[in-house]
Design an enzyme around this catalytic site. Structure first.
Site, short mmCIF file in Angstrom:
data_model
loop_
_atom_site.label_atom_id
_atom_site.label_comp_id
_atom_site.label_asym_id
_atom_site.label_seq_id
_atom_site.Cartn_x
_atom_site.Cartn_y
_atom_site.Cartn_z
N HIS A 129 6.94 -7.45 -2.20
CA HIS A 129 6.84 -6.72 -0.93
C HIS A 129 7.79 -7.32 0.11
CE1 HIS A 129 3.41 -4.53 -2.38
NE2 HIS A 129 2.60 -5.56 -2.38
N SER B 86 -4.56 2.75 4.52
CA SER B 86 -4.75 2.08 3.24
C SER B 86 -4.73 0.55 3.40
CB SER B 86 -3.67 2.53 2.26
OG SER B 86 -3.92 2.03 0.97
N LYS C 193 0.81 -1.22 0.00
CA LYS C 193 0.00 0.00 0.00
C LYS C 193 0.84 1.27 0.00
CE LYS C 193 -3.43 -0.76 -0.59
NZ LYS C 193 -3.88 -1.20 -1.96
#
Length: 295
Positions: free
Chosen positions: A108, A138, A47
């Site tokens: 990620h 988020s 995010k």
């Protein structure tokens, strides 16, 4: 058909990090993944503008031509390496293995979970970081709509999990600071979400130069236009609306929600903000890394 086995499962722990249950299965495929020296990686904490910068990178690669981008979803053009859900989604490692070089690879992962041969390949890395408060908001909304993740609970409950690193990929603080330190000895372009919001053309030019491309001003302007939040939000190739609601329910919260800096002010109470700030000061005290929480 979806397999209920993956839906709303608790995190699986991979080498000490909380991980999406579906991704954690057969983790050997990550450790054994063969990186190539020509690979360019986009690495972020979730995010933080990953899809945005991925689309920018892909447009730079194609000299600003949007034809290819309009034919294939971003996840096929720049696969997320750790993505997996056997029987539902083709694993990112499988997609990447079939791709010709030079590949763009999205992940990620924190530093310690990267494939074994990652550092010896000396791949270029674009890292994108976003301020912790907006990431928390988020990520909370993402976990509400993304059914591969456990139910996030209330925002107050989620904020505690976020601060303690009990979310997928672990601690935001550790992720952003460890990658910041890594750029001392590795080719990393470290970008900030807030900077891209403030002046997209300036930051896109940095990406272009890092990728060794030369594009004229008109092409850069076209890339800025194509990757504006308004255009991305309506673009089926990047907004994940083509996925079934059994996996991602955009009625709960769209994948591309607001795309702004400072939305945390609509969520944090005064007390939560004070607690968060105190925790933040403690965890970020040893780094030169600085963020803006609004622009």
């Amino acid at each position: 058909m979806t397999s209920p086995d993956f839906i709303r499962r608790d995190w699986e722990t991979v080498h000490g990090y909380p991980m999406v249950y579906a991704f954690a299965l057969n983790w050997e495929r990550i450790e054994q993944f063969q990186c190539r020296p020509e690979d360019v990686w986009i690495i972020t904490y979730p995010k933080s503008g990953t899809t945005w910068v991925s689309e920018i990178m892909d447009l730079i690669k194609s000299d600003g031509s949007v034809e290819k981008q309009e034919k294939a979803p971003i996840g096929h053009r720049i696969p997320m390496m750790e993505l997996a859900a056997p029987g539902i989604i083709t694993a990112g490692t499988d997609l990447l293995e079939k791709m010709p070089s030079p590949r763009f690879v999205k992940s990620h992962l924190p530093i310690s979970l990267l494939p074994k041969n990652f550092w010896e390949c000396n791949c270029k890395i674009i890292y994108v970081a976003r301020n912790a408060k907006d990431v928390a908001v988020s990520y909370y909304n993402f976990d509400r709509m993304n059914k591969f993740h456990p139910e996030p609970g209330t925002f107050a409950e989620y904020l505690e999990k976020f601060m303690s690193g009990n979310v997928a990929y672990g601690s935001w603080h550790e992720h952003v600071t460890s990658w910041w330190e890594k750029k001392k000895d590795h080719p990393i372009l470290y970008l900030f979400y807030e900077d891209i919001k403030e002046d997209p053309k300036r930051e896109i030019r940095k990406v272009m130069q890092f990728l060794g491309k030369k594009l004229d001003e008109a092409t850069l302007d076209r890339i800025v236009q194509h990757t504006s939040f308004e255009n991305m939000k309506d673009n089926l190739m990047v907004n994940y609306k083509s996925l079934p609601t059994t996996l991602m329910d955009h009625n709960i919260s769209p994948f591309m929600r607001k795309g702004i800096a400072g939305d945390w002010k609509n969520y944090f109470t005064v007390a939560q903000n004070e607690i968060f700030d105190a925790d933040y000061e403690k965890k970020m005290s040893g780094t030169t890394l600085k963020f803006r929480t609004e622009i």
